[in-house]
Structure formats: structure tokens, C-alpha cells
Design an enzyme around this catalytic site. Structure first.
Site, PDB file in Angstrom:
ATOM      1  N   TYR A  87       0.862   0.526   1.117  1.00  0.00           N
ATOM      2  CA  TYR A  87       1.803  -0.549   0.791  1.00  0.00           C
ATOM      3  C   TYR A  87       2.877  -0.070  -0.190  1.00  0.00           C
ATOM      4  O   TYR A  87       2.587   0.528  -1.215  1.00  0.00           O
ATOM      5  CB  TYR A  87       1.038  -1.718   0.184  1.00  0.00           C
ATOM      6  CG  TYR A  87       1.805  -3.028   0.135  1.00  0.00           C
ATOM      7  CD1 TYR A  87       1.916  -3.811   1.275  1.00  0.00           C
ATOM      8  CD2 TYR A  87       2.385  -3.471  -1.040  1.00  0.00           C
ATOM      9  CE1 TYR A  87       2.583  -5.021   1.245  1.00  0.00           C
ATOM     10  CE2 TYR A  87       3.054  -4.683  -1.087  1.00  0.00           C
ATOM     11  CZ  TYR A  87       3.158  -5.454   0.063  1.00  0.00           C
ATOM     12  OH  TYR A  87       3.833  -6.663   0.020  1.00  0.00           O
ATOM     13  N   SER A 181      -5.484   2.266   2.614  1.00  0.00           N
ATOM     14  CA  SER A 181      -5.005   0.966   2.156  1.00  0.00           C
ATOM     15  C   SER A 181      -4.230   0.269   3.285  1.00  0.00           C
ATOM     16  O   SER A 181      -4.788   0.044   4.349  1.00  0.00           O
ATOM     17  CB  SER A 181      -4.176   1.117   0.882  1.00  0.00           C
ATOM     18  OG  SER A 181      -3.910  -0.138   0.294  1.00  0.00           O
ATOM     19  N   ASP A 267     -13.308  -1.893  -6.124  1.00  0.00           N
ATOM     20  CA  ASP A 267     -11.934  -2.058  -5.654  1.00  0.00           C
ATOM     21  C   ASP A 267     -11.515  -3.519  -5.768  1.00  0.00           C
ATOM     22  O   ASP A 267     -12.029  -4.381  -5.057  1.00  0.00           O
ATOM     23  CB  ASP A 267     -11.842  -1.594  -4.195  1.00  0.00           C
ATOM     24  CG  ASP A 267     -10.416  -1.518  -3.676  1.00  0.00           C
ATOM     25  OD1 ASP A 267      -9.502  -2.044  -4.330  1.00  0.00           O
ATOM     26  OD2 ASP A 267     -10.232  -0.917  -2.594  1.00  0.00           O
ATOM     27  N   HIS A 296      -9.483   1.293  -6.024  1.00  0.00           N
ATOM     28  CA  HIS A 296      -8.723   1.360  -4.780  1.00  0.00           C
ATOM     29  C   HIS A 296      -8.337   2.787  -4.383  1.00  0.00           C
ATOM     30  O   HIS A 296      -7.865   2.997  -3.268  1.00  0.00           O
ATOM     31  CB  HIS A 296      -7.471   0.487  -4.888  1.00  0.00           C
ATOM     32  CG  HIS A 296      -6.825   0.229  -3.565  1.00  0.00           C
ATOM     33  ND1 HIS A 296      -7.532  -0.224  -2.465  1.00  0.00           N
ATOM     34  CD2 HIS A 296      -5.535   0.383  -3.137  1.00  0.00           C
ATOM     35  CE1 HIS A 296      -6.713  -0.347  -1.436  1.00  0.00           C
ATOM     36  NE2 HIS A 296      -5.502   0.026  -1.817  1.00  0.00           N
TER      37      HIS A 296
END
Length: 318
Positions: A87, A181, A267, A296
Site C-alpha cells: 500500500y 501486504s 500485526d 506487519h
């Protein structure tokens, strides 16, 4: 959620009756609008890798950029890894992300439309206009499934697979996908939309189990949806009707490629229960690396190391 409970967790996400027809029509339209791929050699100081600047046709035939990195002088046919980005990032600089080509794969790193200024550079705009949104892309076009941002991005990702398979020096039967992710969420969506991938490695994947993710974590980017609905109180039901078309849980139900997942117990960005919401329903052969003390970042480079070994094993078994 305690680690012992994760294997038994089931998402409450619904499966729309027209999920398959929606995506079949979307991808068919993109393929019908496609033009020829353009590969331009990059003047690079690298001694062992050749790099190409790629332009291919994504959603609605719109141009999407990518880097193609291949071992220098190899004519093929090569195994390929299509790499989707996290992202806020884009395809970055052509001298970055050299691991996959150094390991002997053709590495196709897709740019991410409308992103690419958060932590790595991008070069692909998102030219589609939408209504009001919260900063970021999680609510861009979220008023309808037709206008939602991830319809365009997931279609770009499928068209990246089509493009790689058209290249003369790639073995079309040996194309795998990798991402971390958001990139892992895209990889999972592609696995549900492209039935004959060689393998998939979604690491700490985002975009899974929206009903749980949007209420269990205060971390962004999921919190973009909550912030949007805190202002647009009247749109809660409409948004809840859109998100199932883009949830990794529903793509996982359809995916058949052998899969190597990862998740992290600590996470907050992509809580492990949301990832298990997709993993537990994944229809193909699968395994999970659960990192007990990581956030994460997941397994970091170890996730990539394991993915390389996994893809090589799949190649050897074919």
C-alpha cells in the site's frame, strides 16, 4: 485472537450471487480493450540482470507500467514471478528489488495505479474519476462495485499475468505471483481470478475479511473505511454491499494454485485472524508461516527466501 483459535476461525463475509459474472465481465472487457505490450530496454549499470521498462494494458485498456528484470543473456523459457506492491508504493526504481532475477526468475513488478508516493515511486495514474473519498485509496469509488478502486487494480493485476504469458522467453505454465501486504491481497485476488497459476505466496496479505478487519483494528489503511463511514453515516449498508466483491475471503474460495501464506501474531495493520479468514477457506493446497513475535513486517526477507524455495519446488514437481 489466540494462535490456537486461528485454524478454526471462519469469516462472516458473504459471497455475492453474481461474484463470478461480475469479474468475468470486467476482465473480458479489459482483454477486449488491450493493445500490444511495449518493452523498452533500460540503460542499466547491472552486470548480471537485464531490465525492461514495460507498458501494458490494464483495466479498460488503460496503460500500466511495470519493470521486467531477467537474468542477463538468458533466452528462456523462464519461470516468472509477477510481483505486486504494498500500500502506497509503486514499482520503484529499476535498480531496486533485484532478488528475484538474481535467483533466476523473470521478475515482473507491476506498478500500482494512483499510488507510488508513500514509500516507493510509481509511474501509473488512476485516470478514473470518483466521488468523495477519505485520503488514500481504500474509499476511492466505494459507492459502487463498478467504480471502486480495487476493481481497476485487480484487473490490472490479471492483465499483468496475461502480458507475462505472451512474452516469448516465458514459460506460460510456470508463472507464480508474490506480494506483501496490499501486494499479498492482490496476489490472492489474482489466484481466485486466474485458474492456472503455478503457485502463489501472499505474505501478511491485506484486503481480507473486511467485516472483521474494519472493526478489530484502529490501524490504517483499514481505518480509512471507518473514518469515511463516520462522516458518511448513511452509506454503511451500501459500502457493506460493495466490499464482498473485493475481499480475499471470496477469492480464496476459488483459488487452486499451491499457496504459501504468512501472518504475524502481533500485526495491527493486518491482524492474523483476518488473514486466517481467507487462508482457512483457501481451496487449493496451502501452508502458513505464523510469525509469533512480529508485526506487519511479517517474516521480512525470510518470507521472500521461503517463497523462492517454494516456487522452485513447484517448478521441480511440474
Amino acid at each position: 485472537m489466540p494462535a490456537a483459535q486461528l485454524p478454526d476461525y471462519r469469516s462472516s463475509q458473504v459471497e455475492p450471487d453474481d461474484f463470478d459474472s461480475f469479474w468475468d465481465e470486467t476482465i473480458a472487457a479489459a482483454r477486449a480493450a488491450a493493445s500490444a505490450v511495449v518493452l523498452e530496454p533500460v540503460d542499466s549499470p547491472l552486470a548480471t540482470i537485464d531490465v525492461f521498462d514495460v507498458t501494458f494494458s490494464g483495466f479498460d485498456g488503460q496503460p500500466v507500467k511495470a519493470w521486467l528484470r531477467v537474468p542477463k543473456g538468458v533466452t528462456g523459457p523462464l519461470s516468472a514471478v509477477v510481483h505486486y506492491v504494498g500500500y502506497g508504493g509503486g514499482r520503484g526504481h529499476h535498480l531496486e528489488n533485484l532478488l528475484w532475477a538474481s535467483a533466476g526468475f523473470a521478475h515482473f513488478q507491476m506498478d500500482t495505479r494512483g499510488q507510488g508516493s508513500g514509500w516507493s515511486m510509481g509511474a501509473t495514474p488512476d485516470p478514473v474519476g470518483t466521488g468523495p473519498q477519505y485520503p488514500g485509496v481504500m474509499t476511492r469509488g466505494i459507492d459502487s462495485r463498478e467504480s471502486y478502486y480495487y476493481r481497476r487494480l485487480f484487473t490490472d493485476a490479471v492483465r499483468a499475468i496475461d502480458t507475462v504469458r505472451e512474452l516469448a522467453f516465458i514459460d506460460p505454465a510456470r508463472v507464480s505471483v508474490f506480494g506483501q501486504s496490499q501486494g499479498g491481497g492482490i496476489a490472492l485476488a489474482v489466484a481466485g481470478l486466474v485458474p492456472d497459476l503455478a503457485a502463489i505466496a501472499p505474505c501478511v496479505p491485506f484486503l481480507c475479511d473486511f467485516p472483521r478487519a474494519t472493526v478489530i483494528t484502529d490501524a490504517y489503511p483499514y481505518k480509512e473505511i471507518r473514518d469515511f463511514l463516520a462522516v458518511h453515516r448513511d452509506k454503511t449498508e451500501a459500502v457493506a454491499a460493495v466490499l464482498p466483491y473485493f475481499d480475499g475471503v471470496n477469492f480464496a474460495r476459488r483459488a487452486q494454485a499451491p499457496a504459501l501464506f504468512s501472518a504475524s501474531q502481533m500485526d495491527a495493520t493486518c491482524p492474523p485472524s483476518t488473514i486466517y479468514g481467507a487462508y482457512n477457506l483457501y481451496a487449493g493446497e496451502k501452508s502458513m508461516s505464523l510469525w509469533q513475535y512480529n508485526g506487519h513486517e511479517g517474516g521480512g526477507i525470510v518470507d521472500e527466501q521461503r517463497a523462492i524455495a517454494f516456487f522452485r519446488t513447484i517448478d521441480g514437481n511440474r
